[in-house]
Design a protein around this motif. Structure first.
Motif, PDB file in Angstrom:
ATOM      1  N   ILE A 105       5.060  31.294  37.046  1.00 28.88           N
ATOM      2  CA  ILE A 105       3.859  31.927  37.671  1.00 28.88           C
ATOM      3  C   ILE A 105       4.390  33.239  37.956  1.00 28.88           C
ATOM      4  CG2 ILE A 105       4.459  31.165  39.837  1.00 28.88           C
ATOM      5  CD1 ILE A 105       1.029  31.607  38.618  1.00 28.88           C
ATOM      6  N   GLU A 106       3.473  34.417  37.887  1.00 31.32           N
ATOM      7  CA  GLU A 106       3.888  35.824  37.942  1.00 31.32           C
ATOM      8  C   GLU A 106       3.132  36.397  39.220  1.00 31.32           C
ATOM      9  OE1 GLU A 106       4.529  38.345  34.376  1.00 31.32           O
ATOM     10  OE2 GLU A 106       2.905  39.527  35.237  1.00 31.32           O
ATOM     11  N   PHE A 107       3.814  37.332  39.803  1.00 28.46           N
ATOM     12  CA  PHE A 107       3.298  37.984  40.830  1.00 28.46           C
ATOM     13  C   PHE A 107       3.832  39.509  40.880  1.00 28.46           C
ATOM     14  CE2 PHE A 107       3.833  33.778  42.916  1.00 28.46           C
ATOM     15  CZ  PHE A 107       2.603  33.493  43.673  1.00 28.46           C
ATOM     16  N   LEU A 108       2.849  40.542  41.087  1.00 30.31           N
ATOM     17  CA  LEU A 108       2.957  41.785  40.987  1.00 30.31           C
ATOM     18  C   LEU A 108       3.136  42.219  42.815  1.00 30.31           C
ATOM     19  CD1 LEU A 108       0.665  42.974  38.405  1.00 30.31           C
ATOM     20  CD2 LEU A 108       3.065  42.612  38.422  1.00 30.31           C
ATOM     21  N   TRP A 109       4.127  42.971  42.976  1.00 28.97           N
ATOM     22  CA  TRP A 109       4.430  43.308  44.482  1.00 28.97           C
ATOM     23  C   TRP A 109       4.287  45.062  44.261  1.00 28.97           C
ATOM     24  CZ3 TRP A 109       9.364  44.507  47.553  1.00 28.97           C
ATOM     25  CH2 TRP A 109       8.787  44.904  48.931  1.00 28.97           C
ATOM     26  N   ASP A 110       3.352  45.723  44.875  1.00 30.97           N
ATOM     27  CA  ASP A 110       3.260  47.171  44.828  1.00 30.97           C
ATOM     28  C   ASP A 110       4.081  47.926  45.894  1.00 30.97           C
ATOM     29  OD1 ASP A 110       1.660  46.425  46.937  1.00 30.97           O
ATOM     30  OD2 ASP A 110      -0.018  47.612  46.408  1.00 30.97           O
ATOM     31  N   GLN A 111       5.176  47.093  46.728  1.00 28.63           N
ATOM     32  CA  GLN A 111       5.989  47.504  47.774  1.00 28.63           C
ATOM     33  C   GLN A 111       5.343  47.877  48.936  1.00 28.63           C
ATOM     34  OE1 GLN A 111       8.913  50.558  46.589  1.00 28.63           O
ATOM     35  NE2 GLN A 111       9.226  49.733  44.577  1.00 28.63           N
ATOM     36  N   THR A 112       4.134  47.258  49.498  1.00 21.31           N
ATOM     37  CA  THR A 112       3.470  47.545  50.588  1.00 21.31           C
ATOM     38  C   THR A 112       3.672  46.060  51.355  1.00 21.31           C
ATOM     39  OG1 THR A 112       1.606  46.302  49.716  1.00 21.31           O
ATOM     40  CG2 THR A 112       1.535  48.833  49.926  1.00 21.31           C
ATOM     41  N   LYS A 113       3.887  46.216  52.864  1.00 22.21           N
ATOM     42  CA  LYS A 113       4.329  45.202  53.519  1.00 22.21           C
ATOM     43  C   LYS A 113       3.020  44.613  53.931  1.00 22.21           C
ATOM     44  CE  LYS A 113       8.000  47.822  55.920  1.00 22.21           C
ATOM     45  NZ  LYS A 113       8.457  48.235  56.985  1.00 22.21           N
ATOM     46  N   ASP A 114       3.179  43.663  54.542  1.00 22.70           N
ATOM     47  CA  ASP A 114       1.826  42.571  54.896  1.00 22.70           C
ATOM     48  C   ASP A 114       0.718  43.329  55.779  1.00 22.70           C
ATOM     49  OD1 ASP A 114       2.357  40.346  53.487  1.00 22.70           O
ATOM     50  OD2 ASP A 114       3.400  39.247  55.250  1.00 22.70           O
ATOM     51  N   HIS A 115       1.434  44.101  56.688  1.00 18.67           N
ATOM     52  CA  HIS A 115       0.352  44.948  57.357  1.00 18.67           C
ATOM     53  C   HIS A 115      -0.030  46.332  56.915  1.00 18.67           C
ATOM     54  CE1 HIS A 115       3.888  47.309  58.504  1.00 18.67           C
ATOM     55  NE2 HIS A 115       4.393  46.275  58.890  1.00 18.67           N
ATOM     56  N   GLY A 116       0.061  46.587  55.614  1.00 15.74           N
ATOM     57  CA  GLY A 116      -0.301  47.881  54.804  1.00 15.74           C
ATOM     58  C   GLY A 116       0.624  48.932  54.599  1.00 15.74           C
ATOM     59  N   ASP A 117       1.819  49.111  55.466  1.00 19.88           N
ATOM     60  CA  ASP A 117       2.757  50.264  55.354  1.00 19.88           C
ATOM     61  C   ASP A 117       3.446  50.133  54.067  1.00 19.88           C
ATOM     62  OD1 ASP A 117       1.847  51.032  57.753  1.00 19.88           O
ATOM     63  OD2 ASP A 117       3.495  50.386  58.729  1.00 19.88           O
ATOM     64  N   PHE A 118       3.830  51.132  53.550  1.00 22.20           N
ATOM     65  CA  PHE A 118       4.781  51.095  52.374  1.00 22.20           C
ATOM     66  C   PHE A 118       6.304  50.600  52.859  1.00 22.20           C
ATOM     67  CE2 PHE A 118       1.473  53.275  50.349  1.00 22.20           C
ATOM     68  CZ  PHE A 118       1.360  52.778  49.048  1.00 22.20           C
ATOM     69  N   SER A 119       7.110  49.937  51.912  1.00 23.45           N
ATOM     70  CA  SER A 119       8.477  49.593  52.233  1.00 23.45           C
ATOM     71  C   SER A 119       9.241  50.691  52.405  1.00 23.45           C
ATOM     72  CB  SER A 119       8.817  48.319  51.337  1.00 23.45           C
ATOM     73  OG  SER A 119       8.159  47.260  51.465  1.00 23.45           O
ATOM     74  N   LEU A 120      10.425  50.796  53.057  1.00 22.87           N
ATOM     75  CA  LEU A 120      11.455  51.621  52.981  1.00 22.87           C
ATOM     76  C   LEU A 120      12.471  51.600  51.691  1.00 22.87           C
ATOM     77  CD1 LEU A 120      11.784  52.194  56.797  1.00 22.87           C
ATOM     78  CD2 LEU A 120      10.354  53.455  55.240  1.00 22.87           C
ATOM     79  N   GLU A 121      13.207  52.534  51.370  1.00 20.25           N
ATOM     80  CA  GLU A 121      14.393  52.146  50.741  1.00 20.25           C
ATOM     81  C   GLU A 121      15.276  51.242  51.326  1.00 20.25           C
ATOM     82  OE1 GLU A 121      13.924  55.471  52.070  1.00 20.25           O
ATOM     83  OE2 GLU A 121      12.851  56.019  50.694  1.00 20.25           O
ATOM     84  N   GLY A 122      16.046  50.567  50.384  1.00 16.76           N
ATOM     85  CA  GLY A 122      16.821  49.510  50.877  1.00 16.76           C
ATOM     86  C   GLY A 122      16.972  48.291  50.072  1.00 16.76           C
ATOM     87  N   LEU A 123      17.771  47.391  50.627  1.00 15.13           N
ATOM     88  CA  LEU A 123      17.821  45.964  50.125  1.00 15.13           C
ATOM     89  C   LEU A 123      16.723  45.164  50.313  1.00 15.13           C
ATOM     90  CD1 LEU A 123      21.674  45.633  50.283  1.00 15.13           C
ATOM     91  CD2 LEU A 123      20.270  46.058  48.390  1.00 15.13           C
ATOM     92  N   TYR A 124      16.205  43.999  49.576  1.00 13.92           N
ATOM     93  CA  TYR A 124      15.064  43.297  49.888  1.00 13.92           C
ATOM     94  C   TYR A 124      15.545  41.900  49.199  1.00 13.92           C
ATOM     95  CZ  TYR A 124      12.409  46.791  51.941  1.00 13.92           C
ATOM     96  OH  TYR A 124      12.129  47.854  52.529  1.00 13.92           O
ATOM     97  N   LYS A 125      15.144  40.804  49.745  1.00 17.24           N
ATOM     98  CA  LYS A 125      15.541  39.544  49.300  1.00 17.24           C
ATOM     99  C   LYS A 125      14.184  38.878  49.049  1.00 17.24           C
ATOM    100  CE  LYS A 125      17.142  34.920  50.744  1.00 17.24           C
ATOM    101  NZ  LYS A 125      18.039  34.297  51.804  1.00 17.24           N
ATOM    102  N   ILE A 126      14.218  38.369  47.600  1.00 13.33           N
ATOM    103  CA  ILE A 126      12.780  37.817  47.325  1.00 13.33           C
ATOM    104  C   ILE A 126      13.308  36.419  46.977  1.00 13.33           C
ATOM    105  CG2 ILE A 126      11.260  37.633  45.105  1.00 13.33           C
ATOM    106  CD1 ILE A 126      11.929  40.202  44.445  1.00 13.33           C
ATOM    107  N   SER A 127      12.376  35.491  47.681  1.00 15.04           N
ATOM    108  CA  SER A 127      13.018  33.972  47.850  1.00 15.04           C
ATOM    109  C   SER A 127      11.715  32.953  47.558  1.00 15.04           C
ATOM    110  CB  SER A 127      13.411  33.568  48.934  1.00 15.04           C
ATOM    111  OG  SER A 127      12.760  33.906  50.097  1.00 15.04           O
ATOM    112  N   SER A 128      11.893  31.824  46.953  1.00 17.31           N
ATOM    113  CA  SER A 128      10.826  30.849  46.892  1.00 17.31           C
ATOM    114  C   SER A 128      11.339  29.556  47.163  1.00 17.31           C
ATOM    115  CB  SER A 128      10.368  30.935  45.470  1.00 17.31           C
ATOM    116  OG  SER A 128       9.290  29.912  45.077  1.00 17.31           O
ATOM    117  N   LYS A 129      10.502  28.807  47.823  1.00 20.83           N
ATOM    118  CA  LYS A 129      10.832  27.472  48.224  1.00 20.83           C
ATOM    119  C   LYS A 129       9.875  26.305  48.105  1.00 20.83           C
ATOM    120  CE  LYS A 129      12.052  27.525  52.548  1.00 20.83           C
ATOM    121  NZ  LYS A 129      12.262  27.302  54.193  1.00 20.83           N
TER     122      LYS A 129
END
Length: 148
Positions: A105-129
């Protein structure tokens, strides 16, 4: 005396730099998709380093030999900061979803957070359970970097 110690310290520096470089190359080039016998999922992105604002394609692949069951339509996808604070989770409905062996399954993330702000530079963890048919938890995560 000065030249011997200088040669020793320069030699140690060169050796240390080479060892750290080889280690980092191995860490950055780990294969994201490995098929195994039994339950397994893999999270695959095109690359590990992204520019700020760049769209990120995330594929969740059933890389095992048994179906994986998820409790919602987001297939357990979560993007967090390394501290564990949730940044993004796709809108989901509490409907049981199943991913058959070899399917993805494929998802696209435009780097926005759940509340609408854009993500900052840094490290992010993508996980699935998810769970296998016997009820055992199946988890996988990968880390990406967002640069300026």
């Amino acid at each position: 005396m000065f030249t011997k110690s200088l040669i020793i310290f320069v030699g140690i520096g060169i050796f240390s730099g080479l060892a750290i470089g080889i280690y980092l190359i191995d860490v950055k080039n780990t294969s994201q998709l490995v098929f195994v016998e039994g339950p397994s999922i893999s999270i695959v992105t095109e690359k590990f380093d992204f520019k700020k604002g760049e769209e990120i394609k995330i594929r969740i692949v059933n890389s095992g030999t048994v179906p994986i069951i998820f409790s919602d339509t987001s297939y357990g996808l979560r993007i967090t900061g390394l501290s564990g604070i949730l940044m993004y989770s796709p809108g989901s409905q509490p409907v049981v979803s199943q991913l058959e062996p070899g399917n993805e399954i494929e998802f696209l993330w435009d780097q926005t957070k759940d509340h609408g702000d854009f993500s900052l530079e840094g490290l992010y963890k993508i996980s699935s359970k998810g769970e296998d048919p016997d009820g055992n938890k199946v988890e996988k995560s990968t880390t990406i970097t967002i640069w300026k």
